[in-house]
Design a protein around this motif. Sequence first.
Motif, PDB file in Angstrom:
ATOM      1  N   GLN A 103       1.894  -9.373   7.629  1.00 11.23           N
ATOM      2  CA  GLN A 103       2.251  -7.972   7.455  1.00 11.23           C
ATOM      3  C   GLN A 103       3.694  -7.796   7.926  1.00 11.23           C
ATOM      4  N   TRP A 136       0.854  -1.192   0.000  1.00 10.86           N
ATOM      5  CA  TRP A 136       0.000   0.000   0.000  1.00 10.86           C
ATOM      6  C   TRP A 136       0.888   1.239   0.000  1.00 10.86           C
ATOM      7  N   CYS A 171      -2.459   0.572  -4.397  1.00 11.15           N
ATOM      8  CA  CYS A 171      -2.105  -0.787  -4.025  1.00 11.15           C
ATOM      9  C   CYS A 171      -1.273  -1.383  -5.154  1.00 11.15           C
ATOM     10  N   TYR A 231      -4.712   6.503  -2.632  1.00 13.93           N
ATOM     11  CA  TYR A 231      -4.134   5.323  -1.986  1.00 13.93           C
ATOM     12  C   TYR A 231      -3.968   4.250  -3.065  1.00 13.93           C
ATOM     13  N   SER A 247      -6.821  -7.382   0.190  1.00 14.64           N
ATOM     14  CA  SER A 247      -6.369  -6.584   1.339  1.00 14.64           C
ATOM     15  C   SER A 247      -7.294  -5.394   1.534  1.00 14.64           C
ATOM     16  N   THR A 248      -7.417  -4.977   2.783  1.00 16.20           N
ATOM     17  CA  THR A 248      -8.216  -3.806   3.119  1.00 16.20           C
ATOM     18  C   THR A 248      -7.368  -2.833   3.926  1.00 16.20           C
ATOM     19  N   LEU A 249      -7.387  -1.582   3.526  1.00 17.58           N
ATOM     20  CA  LEU A 249      -6.749  -0.513   4.292  1.00 17.58           C
ATOM     21  C   LEU A 249      -7.864   0.280   4.963  1.00 17.58           C
ATOM     22  N   ALA A 284      -4.158  -2.051   8.278  1.00 20.78           N
ATOM     23  CA  ALA A 284      -4.297  -2.834   7.051  1.00 20.78           C
ATOM     24  C   ALA A 284      -4.317  -4.309   7.395  1.00 20.78           C
ATOM     25  N   ARG A 341      -4.787  -8.497   5.509  1.00 27.14           N
ATOM     26  CA  ARG A 341      -4.847  -9.374   4.329  1.00 27.14           C
ATOM     27  C   ARG A 341      -5.033 -10.780   4.876  1.00 27.14           C
ATOM     28  N   LYS A 371       5.090  -2.315   8.517  1.00 27.27           N
ATOM     29  CA  LYS A 371       4.046  -1.289   8.601  1.00 27.27           C
ATOM     30  C   LYS A 371       4.637   0.033   9.051  1.00 27.27           C
TER      31      LYS A 371
END
Lengths: 117, 110
Positions: free
Chosen positions: A54, A34, A92, A90, A75-77, A67, A69, A57
Motif C-alpha cells: 500500500q 480505490w 476500484c 466506491y 483487494s478489500t476495502l 484497505a 491486498r 493511503k
Amino acid sequence: GAGVSQSPRYKVAKRGQDVALRCDPISGHVSLFWYQQALGQGPEFLTYFQNEAQLDKSGLPSDRFFAERPEGSVSTLKIQRTQQEDSAVYLCASSSRGLGREDTEAFFGQGTRLTVV
Amino acid sequence: GQNIDQPTEMTATEGAIVQINCTYQTSGFNGLFWYQQHAGEAPTFLSYNVLDGLEEKGRFSSFLSRSKGYSYLLLKELQMKDSASYLCAVRDTGNTPLVFGKGTRLSVIA
C-alpha cells in the motif's frame, strides 16, 4: 474475467455496522486504486496499491477506513462503524505498469453503492 | 496542491459539436485523461494526452496545452447516447493515482 469486478454492487448498512467491499482487478495488473464518488461528483482518491504494498493511503478519510491486498491481487476495502457520510459509490480501478499509452490507462469496476441508514 | 476545474453542466443539440474545457494546476504532470461515465456505471476511458496538441479518435478529439494547464474534449456529431458525465483527470507522476475533476454533465437534446 476480462474486466475489474466489484462486489457487492449494492450494500445497505445500518449506522455503526462494519462493511467489506471487494475488488477483483484485471489479471496481472500491478496497480490497484480505490476511489470514493459522491453523487454528482468526480471520484476522490482513497488509496493505492502496487502489488501487495500500500504505497499511498493519504485519501482515506478516517481511521475507520482500512484497505488490504495481501496477495497482490484481490483487494478489500473495509469501513468500520459506518456513518451516514460514508454513503457513496466506491470505485476500484487497476492498471498495468509499463511503457506506452495503453499501459497508463486505469480500468474501472462498476463500483459498490453503499447506503448507510 | 492539486486543482482541476471543469464546467458542471452543459447542454447541446443532437448532431452538433460541443467542447468541454478542463483547466488544471498540479505539482507534476504525466498525462491528462478523459473518461466518460453514464449514470450508475463505471468510468470508461476516452482519451489520453501527454504531449501538446490534438489527439483525434473518431467523433472524439482531445487537446492539451501543458504551458496553459488546459485541455478540452471535443465531441462531434452528437448522439443522444453521448449524454453522460465527462471526467477530466490528471496523473501527477509515474503510475500514481489519477486526480479527477468533478465532471461535466452533458445533456444532448433533440
